[in-house]
Design an enzyme around this catalytic site. Structure first.
Site, short mmCIF file in Angstrom:
data_model
loop_
_atom_site.label_atom_id
_atom_site.label_comp_id
_atom_site.label_asym_id
_atom_site.label_seq_id
_atom_site.Cartn_x
_atom_site.Cartn_y
_atom_site.Cartn_z
N GLU A 1 0.80 -1.24 0.00
CA GLU A 1 0.00 0.00 0.00
C GLU A 1 0.82 1.28 0.00
O GLU A 1 0.59 2.18 0.80
CB GLU A 1 -0.95 -0.02 1.21
CG GLU A 1 -1.87 -1.22 1.19
CD GLU A 1 -2.78 -1.33 2.41
OE1 GLU A 1 -2.66 -0.50 3.32
OE2 GLU A 1 -3.61 -2.25 2.44
N ASN B 1 2.13 -5.24 -3.14
CA ASN B 1 0.72 -5.53 -2.86
C ASN B 1 -0.05 -4.23 -2.60
O ASN B 1 0.44 -3.36 -1.86
CB ASN B 1 0.66 -6.43 -1.61
CG ASN B 1 -0.70 -7.04 -1.36
OD1 ASN B 1 -1.27 -7.67 -2.25
ND2 ASN B 1 -1.22 -6.87 -0.14
N HIS C 1 -10.31 -5.82 -2.59
CA HIS C 1 -11.40 -5.65 -1.62
C HIS C 1 -12.54 -4.94 -2.35
O HIS C 1 -12.61 -3.72 -2.38
CB HIS C 1 -10.94 -4.80 -0.43
CG HIS C 1 -9.96 -5.50 0.45
ND1 HIS C 1 -10.30 -6.59 1.22
CD2 HIS C 1 -8.66 -5.27 0.68
CE1 HIS C 1 -9.24 -7.00 1.89
NE2 HIS C 1 -8.23 -6.22 1.58
N GLU D 1 -6.45 -10.52 -1.41
CA GLU D 1 -7.30 -10.26 -0.23
C GLU D 1 -8.76 -10.15 -0.63
O GLU D 1 -9.50 -9.30 -0.12
CB GLU D 1 -6.84 -8.97 0.48
CG GLU D 1 -5.37 -8.98 0.86
CD GLU D 1 -4.91 -7.75 1.64
OE1 GLU D 1 -5.77 -6.99 2.12
OE2 GLU D 1 -3.69 -7.57 1.76
N ASP E 1 -12.51 -9.97 -1.13
CA ASP E 1 -13.83 -10.04 -0.48
C ASP E 1 -14.74 -9.07 -1.24
O ASP E 1 -14.26 -8.10 -1.83
CB ASP E 1 -13.79 -9.76 1.03
CG ASP E 1 -13.07 -8.49 1.43
OD1 ASP E 1 -12.83 -7.62 0.57
OD2 ASP E 1 -12.75 -8.35 2.63
#
Ligand code: G2I
Length: 457
Positions: free
Chosen positions: A168, A210, A247, A276, A278
């Protein structure tokens, strides 16, 4: 350090490992060819992904390993894990110079016992820094960050398939700029410095950048990360992969150009990982699209969902995962499994016999010690092996494997590999006299590792 200087033990060829062969052992056993939608389609996410040359993983909260409902789903469905919090900087180095590996080691041990691949998350990040690091700046911070990278990557050497080296580091919005942070203020080269330190500490792990909100190809943030990776590749900065957190929740949706994003990064010569995943309210369509997009891009190595049950999610009120709070499969689960099962099976070798579960083999004696092989658990795509050394307390054991089989992880020893990547020298590292490793079959389900020598000292 250029990629060419990497030790070969877990090189890109290994990535093919997970990958190509899960189906192989299973199919060989069944004596059948799995056709899309056929009755013999895999019945779990991990097994099905492995048939397509991918992994299917989840974030794990180590405290939940005591919850048997949770662990039952974890062990049944997933063949890759990421520590949700336990490998973050504040967890691993709460006080400067004092490292706390207990929870992270527990997860690695669980993964090893199940033959799951481990993604390390994360070595350098502006968030979840311990207080002592938050208060640092300049050279002091740069050195503390590099020391953290080196210490942690060294501790887990041989156990981590992919590291999120930097997490990030880009700003949201339209600027395409780096995120302001104490790390960024140590100089723009902090990211490449972290990657170089990680490569040096663990030459066999693949090193990823990432981030979130780099899913939409049109976004300035996506383009900025793309340009950084392009620049790193052109200058030989050791980067192997990009992780798209994905996400799709809380305001950001699945973008229709997601596949373009995956393939564009891949075209730079890096692997891509969905790290990750979702999705708010877990719509089946969006989950299905993500799976299909990953399967359409050869360098998309796998998908990790950010938790198992909705109740485990960092955004549990959005019910974004594949299992409900009672551990039951949701419609999105069925959509994901069907998409995996309908995917193309990559070409494999020609398996003939199922993996033997035979007896321990005793290798030829070496210089002052004896290494005895004990076969461990066997899965469809991989198997574990333990080697116990007697006659010496410090030793090195040379193990040869038969390509295309590859060793994907090791434990309780310090491995180095020859240039072919097929011969591993395992040295004692103070963890006792039994070491172990996981081998990906990669299409050869019958070969087993050979001990070439055991040397004391
Ligand atoms: O925020 C979602 C993810 C975005 N990408 C990077 C991931 O590392 C991040 O994961 C989340 C975890 O799911 C949360 O569980 O990262 C958060 C911040 O590190 C995690 O939240 C933290 C809380 O902020 C802490 O207060 C808490 O002690 O979880 C910790 C452990 O429960």
């Amino acid at each position: 350090m250029a990629n060419s200087s990497r030790a070969p033990g877990r090189s890109r060829r290994l990535r093919a490992a997970l990958v190509v062969s899960a189906a192989v052992g299973l199919l060989a056993t069944a004596g059948a060819v799995v056709l899309p939608g056929s009755a013999s389609a895999a019945s779990t996410l991990g097994a099905s992904a492995a048939e397509r040359g991918r992994y299917f993983g989840t974030a794990v909260a180590v405290s939940r390993l005591n919850d048997s409902a949770y662990t039952t789903i974890l062990n049944r469905e997933f063949n890759q894990v990421t520590a949700e919090n336990e490998m973050k900087i504040d967890a691993l180095q709460p006080n400067q110079g004092q490292f706390n590996y207990g929870n992270a080691d527990r997860l690695v041990q669980h993964a090893r016992s199940q033959g799951m691949l481990v993604r390390g998350h994360t070595l350098a990040w502006h968030s979840q820094q311990p207080g002592w690091m938050q208060n640092m700046s300049g050279t002091t911070l740069r050195n503390a960050m590099l020391n953290h990278v080196t210490q942690v990557a060294t501790h887990f050497r041989g156990q981590i398939e992919w590291w999120d080296v930097v997490n990030e580091a880009f700003a949201d919005g339209g600027s395409g700029a780096r995120r302001d942070s104490n790390l960024q203020r140590t100089g723009n080269d902090w990211i490449e410095a972290a990657f170089r330190a990680a490569r040096q500490a663990d030459p066999n792990a693949d090193l990823c950048y990432n981030d979130y909100n780099i899913d939409n190809w049109s976004d300035a943030k996506t383009q900025a990360v793309y340009r950084m990776v392009q620049d790193f590749k052109s200058r030989g900065v050791p980067i192997d992969c990009v992780g798209l957190q994905s996400h799709f929740t809380g305001g950001s949706n699945y973008p229709s150009n997601y596949r373009t994003t995956l393939s564009s990064f891949a075209a730079l010569g890096v692997d891509v990982h969905i790290t990750e995943l979702d999705i708010r309210n877990a719509p089946s369509d969006a989950y299905r699209n993500v799976v299909n997009d990953c399967l359409a891009v050869a360098r998309c190595k796998g998908i990790t969902v950010w938790g198992i049950r909705d109740s485990d999610s960092w955004r549990s009120s959005e019910n974004p995962l594949l299992f409900n709070g009672s551990g039951q499969k949701k419609p999105a689960y069925d959509a994901v499994l069907a998409a995996l099962n309908n995917g193309t099976t990559p070409p494999t070798g020609n398996p003939t016999t199922p993996p033997p579960t035979g007896n321990p083999t005793t290798p030829p004696p070496g210089g002052g010690c004896t290494a005895t092989v004990t076969p461990g658990q066997v899965w469809g795509d991989r198997y574990n092996t333990s080697v116990t050394v007697s006659g010496a307390s410090t030793w090195s054991v040379v193990v040869a494997i038969t390509p295309p089989q590859r060793i994907s992880s090791t434990w309780s020893g310090s491995p180095t590999w020859d240039s072919s990547g097929n011969v591993m020298t395992m040295r004692s590292n103070g963890s006792g006299n039994t070491f172990g490793f996981t081998t990906m079959m990669n299409g050869n389900s019958s070969a087993r590792p050979q001990i070439r020598s055991c040397t004391a000292g």
